[in-house]
Write an enzyme that holds these catalytic residues in place. Structure first.
Site, PDB file in Angstrom:
ATOM      1  NE  ARG A  53     -32.092  55.410 -44.792  1.00 14.78           N
ATOM      2  CZ  ARG A  53     -33.063  55.326 -45.707  1.00 14.78           C
ATOM      3  NH1 ARG A  53     -32.982  56.028 -46.832  1.00 14.78           N
ATOM      4  NH2 ARG A  53     -34.111  54.565 -45.508  1.00 14.78           N
ATOM      5  CE1 TYR A 105      -6.052  60.258 -44.718  1.00 20.18           C
ATOM      6  CE2 TYR A 105      -8.144  59.757 -45.774  1.00 20.18           C
ATOM      7  CZ  TYR A 105      -7.299  59.671 -44.690  1.00 20.18           C
ATOM      8  OH  TYR A 105      -7.698  58.994 -43.567  1.00 20.18           O
ATOM      9  CG  ASP A 177     -10.281  66.010 -50.026  1.00 17.44           C
ATOM     10  OD1 ASP A 177     -10.476  66.954 -49.246  1.00 17.44           O
ATOM     11  OD2 ASP A 177     -10.125  64.838 -49.658  1.00 17.44           O
ATOM     12  CE  LYS A 202      -8.830  64.963 -41.283  1.00 17.03           C
ATOM     13  NZ  LYS A 202      -9.455  63.782 -40.844  1.00 17.03           N
TER      14      LYS A 202
HETATM   15  C1  LIG Z   1      -7.620  65.244 -47.327  1.00 17.48           C
HETATM   16  C2  LIG Z   1      -8.519  64.280 -46.618  1.00 17.48           C
HETATM   17  N1  LIG Z   1      -9.644  63.873 -47.235  1.00 17.48           N
HETATM   18  C3  LIG Z   1     -10.492  62.998 -46.654  1.00 17.48           C
HETATM   19  C4  LIG Z   1     -10.241  62.468 -45.401  1.00 17.48           C
HETATM   20  C5  LIG Z   1     -11.188  61.478 -44.800  1.00 17.48           C
HETATM   21  O1  LIG Z   1     -11.965  62.077 -43.819  1.00 17.48           O
HETATM   22  P1  LIG Z   1     -12.638  61.286 -42.586  1.00 17.48           P
HETATM   23  O2  LIG Z   1     -11.520  60.799 -41.721  1.00 17.48           O
HETATM   24  O3  LIG Z   1     -13.513  62.317 -41.953  1.00 17.48           O
HETATM   25  O4  LIG Z   1     -13.416  60.157 -43.155  1.00 17.48           O
HETATM   26  C6  LIG Z   1      -9.084  62.870 -44.716  1.00 17.48           C
HETATM   27  C7  LIG Z   1      -8.777  62.332 -43.381  1.00 17.48           C
HETATM   28  O5  LIG Z   1      -7.724  62.501 -42.831  1.00 17.48           O
HETATM   29  C8  LIG Z   1      -8.201  63.797 -45.348  1.00 17.48           C
HETATM   30  O6  LIG Z   1      -7.067  64.203 -44.744  1.00 17.48           O
END
Ligand SMILES: Cc1ncc(COP(=O)(O)O)c(C=O)c1O
Length: 385
Positions: A53, A105, A177, A202
């Site tokens: 962890r 998002y 992000d 992604k």
């Molecule tokens: C721009 C963006 N940030 C964060 C996330 C969250 O990621 P996760 O699904 O790996 O938790 C996503 C998920 O689609 C996303 O498109």
């Protein structure tokens, strides 16, 4: 972070940063250490790890790689992108105010809305394309400006440098992000951003076979605090997931080239198609922020959206008629995906918030894979007709 990769170009770092870790057998590939615990050599003496962890050599290899690709000093790889965002929110205290885009998002919007609003953080969601909206939203308690560019699903851009200037003047931390672009196409640290988060699910992993996230830092104090939080909250990713992402990262450059080649070709076709009302892709010369895209991005990425003429029924018909575009959420994998933000990726937003962000029932979002563009164009053209 031990090695200095700064002299290497991006694609070289994708292959080598953090990778050569096996001094026992000199394996060329980073081994997976699927162990929860590590043997002490004496009281207080370990080989650098005591419990997974808190730290694991495979996860550390990935962290070294991602820190190098974004140009940070440290990284913490987490079990999801949401875990990475959760970690950064713990840098703030009840009463702190955070400004975010109104078209971020949907899952991030939901996380901010609840539980973090319940815990006493306050949020303003503004249209960040107009910097004056950020200035107006600033309060004495503003501690963070959250940047997501291009936005999801409408590919609106935020001027990173301008936002950083406003945030700095108010003493607020900027967090970007960078999931949509990956560090191949956009490196927010170069514009002064303080912290970068990713859903490694992604483009960084790129093969739709793992969920993961990362927080990358460039200031020592924040790096230490994020490390503490990820350990204390237990947000770190498993060694196996870290290994998969590390494997994916090696081909990030060539994959992104293929994604954006396909996306540009599709966007151009859609732009001229009589059944399409509007196309959202920053690589198109008529995208309202094309000049900004050229300034702050080193590629236009593989994501595009479009509005089908008609309404929800027509949009659904297109989605179900394609053969190469799987109807699925997520993005950034080698295979093309298509989804309906209204009922899928952005269903966790309130309908008012969706309308304010410009998401309609006829909007479809495409994650363009690395298939040959001619096949993708032929399939989508057939589905539209
Ligand atoms: C721009 C963006 N940030 C964060 C996330 C969250 O990621 P996760 O699904 O790996 O938790 C996503 C998920 O689609 C996303 O498109």
């Amino acid at each position: 972070m031990s090695n200095d990769y700064s002299q290497q170009r991006f694609e070289t770092r994708c292959v080598h940063a953090g990778v050569e870790k096996d001094e026992t057998f000199n394996s060329c590939i980073t081994p997976i250490y699927p162990t929860s615990t590590f043997r002490f050599e004496a009281l207080g003496k370990t080989k650098g790890y005591d419990y997974t962890r808190s730290g694991n050599p495979t996860r550390r290899a990935l962290e070294e790689s991602l820190a190098s690709l974004e140009g940070g000093i440290d990284c913490r790889a987490t079990c999801t992108g949401m875990a990475a965002i959760t970690a950064t929110m713990h840098l703030f205290k009840p009463g702190d105010h955070i400004i975010a885009g109104h078209d971020i998002y949907g899952g991030t919007f939901r996380l901010f809305f609840s539980p973090f609003t319940d815990y006493g953080l306050t949020f303003s969601f503004v249209n960040m394309q107009d910097i004056s909206n950020i200035r107006q939203a600033l309060t004495r308690r503003t501690k963070c400006v959250w940047i997501e560019t291009p936005s999801n699903p409408l590919l609106n851009l935020v001027d990173i440098k301008a936002v950083v200037e406003v945030a700095r003047s108010a003493g607020a931390t900027t967090i970007a992000d960078n999931t949509f672009m990956s560090p191949y196409c956009q490196r927010p640290f170069e514009f002064g951003v303080d912290i970068i988060v990713h859903s490694t699910t992604k483009y960084l992993n790129g093969h739709s076979d793992v969920v993961g996230g990362a927080v990358i830092t460039r200031h020592r104090e924040q790096a230490e605090r994020v490390g503490y939080i990820v350990n204390a909250l237990g947000l770190g990713c498993s060694p196996f997931d870290a290994w998969l992402v590390l494997r994916g990262v090696k081909t990030l450059g060539p994959r992104m080239e293929a994604h954006q080649r396909g996306a540009l070709a599709l966007a151009r076709m859609l732009d001229e198609h009589p059944k399409v009302e509007r196309v959202y892709y920053p690589g198109l010369a008529d995208h309202p922020q094309h000049e900004l895209a050229k300034r702050q991005m080193t590629g236009f990425g593989g994501m595009l959206s479009f509005d089908v003429k008609g309404g929800r029924a027509e949009a659904e018909k297109v989605m179900t008629a394609t053969r190469l575009f799987a109807m699925a959420e997520s993005l950034g994998g080698v295979e093309s995906l298509m989804e309906h933000p209204e009922t899928m990726s952005h269903a966790s937003m309130t309908s008012e918030a969706r309308r304010a962000a410009g998401i309609t029932e006829k909007t479809l979002r495409v994650s363009v894979g690395i298939e040959h563009p001619d096949d993708l164009i032929a399939d989508l053209r057939r589905a539209l007709e």
